[in-house]
Design a protein around this motif. Structure first.
Motif, PDB file in Angstrom:
ATOM      1  N   THR A   1       0.847  -1.190   0.000  1.00  0.00           N
ATOM      2  CA  THR A   1       0.000   0.000   0.000  1.00  0.00           C
ATOM      3  C   THR A   1       0.884   1.242   0.000  1.00  0.00           C
ATOM      4  OG1 THR A   1      -1.742  -1.147   1.245  1.00  0.00           O
ATOM      5  CG2 THR A   1      -1.812   1.255   1.214  1.00  0.00           C
ATOM      6  N   VAL A   2       0.574   2.190  -0.883  1.00  0.00           N
ATOM      7  CA  VAL A   2       1.268   3.478  -0.912  1.00  0.00           C
ATOM      8  C   VAL A   2       0.222   4.559  -0.663  1.00  0.00           C
ATOM      9  CG1 VAL A   2       2.610   5.103  -2.271  1.00  0.00           C
ATOM     10  CG2 VAL A   2       3.024   2.649  -2.517  1.00  0.00           C
ATOM     11  N   LYS A   3       0.394   5.350   0.398  1.00  0.00           N
ATOM     12  CA  LYS A   3      -0.526   6.440   0.715  1.00  0.00           C
ATOM     13  C   LYS A   3       0.228   7.759   0.627  1.00  0.00           C
ATOM     14  CE  LYS A   3      -3.664   3.880   3.772  1.00  0.00           C
ATOM     15  NZ  LYS A   3      -4.301   3.837   5.128  1.00  0.00           N
ATOM     16  N   THR A   4      -0.347   8.709  -0.079  1.00  0.00           N
ATOM     17  CA  THR A   4       0.285  10.009  -0.211  1.00  0.00           C
ATOM     18  C   THR A   4      -0.771  11.093  -0.372  1.00  0.00           C
ATOM     19  OG1 THR A   4       1.738  11.376  -1.595  1.00  0.00           O
ATOM     20  CG2 THR A   4       0.557   9.605  -2.697  1.00  0.00           C
ATOM     21  N   LYS A   5      -0.515  12.288   0.158  1.00  0.00           N
ATOM     22  CA  LYS A   5      -1.419  13.422  -0.013  1.00  0.00           C
ATOM     23  C   LYS A   5      -1.056  14.228  -1.259  1.00  0.00           C
ATOM     24  CE  LYS A   5      -2.592  13.976   4.872  1.00  0.00           C
ATOM     25  NZ  LYS A   5      -2.610  14.882   6.044  1.00  0.00           N
TER      26      LYS A   5
END
Length: 213
Positions: A125-129
């Motif tokens: 999983t890659v989470k970024t704003k």
């Protein structure tokens, strides 16, 4: 105990080898067995423990080095880690930096071949704003055996080649502002509307045909 013997004991305790005997992850403490001695609960040395923090706890049986200021094992800390015959290094290649994890996951970078490889037995999983940008001077290939889902609008600034079928759900509209060219057959509601399509009972001349029925 005379002073000479006590001094020798402290000197011998300054740096010792040992193995992890017990781990308390919540307290971030371990007990280490070194020869006949079993330490109290002591800290291990993480890679970073300031504004940048890492978490990579030791495992049972891992061979480590004990650093004991003043020779007091009660004040010792654990400097990780030493390879053994039971736990050899995952690579002997001088060009490789590698992390091997207990479930079989591997992070592998070969600076000789300029190649990064990640092998994951589970999910990622890659989470970024912010934006995610991929730049490559060569081709980009993505293979997903289970399919791919994109929950966003997509802009493609280049030609598109489909080696499979294209489907659109009922109730959705396709809008094309430029010319559309077909080299194969075209159907509408199951009816052929390609150039080979003809109507019966149509007069030649200026008469117009009706719609496709």
């Amino acid at each position: 105990m005379n002073n000479a013997a006590e001094l020798l004991r402290l000197i011998n305790n300054l740096i010792r080898y040992g193995t992890i005997a017990e781990i308390d992850h919540d307290a971030v403490r371990v007990r280490v067995r070194s020869g006949d001695a079993l330490t109290d609960w002591i800290r291990w040395q993480e890679q970073r423990a300031g504004q940048t923090r890492t978490w990579n706890p030791p495992s049972l049986g891992e061979q480590v080095v004990l650093l004991a200021p003043g020779g007091e094992l009660r004040a010792a800390s654990v400097l990780m880690s030493l390879n053994t015959r039971a736990t050899p290094p995952p690579s002997a290649d001088p060009n490789v930096t590698m992390i091997e994890l207990p479930d079989g996951a591997i992070i592998h970078y070969d600076h000789g071949a300029h190649h990064l490889q990640a092998t994951l037995p589970g999910t990622a999983t890659v989470k970024t704003k912010g934006d995610i940008v991929v730049n490559t001077d060569a081709a980009l290939t993505a293979t997903a055996a289970g399919g791919a889902t994109i929950n966003a609008n997509v802009i493609i600034n280049g030609d598109v080649t489909l080696n499979g079928n294209l489907s659109q759900p009922s109730g959705k509209t396709a809008t094309m502002a430029g010319d559309v060219k077909f080299t194969g057959g075209v159907t509408s509601n199951g009816k052929d509307i390609s150039s080979s399509h003809t109507h019966d009972d149509v007069k030649s001349g200026g008469d117009k045909t009706g719609g496709v029925t």
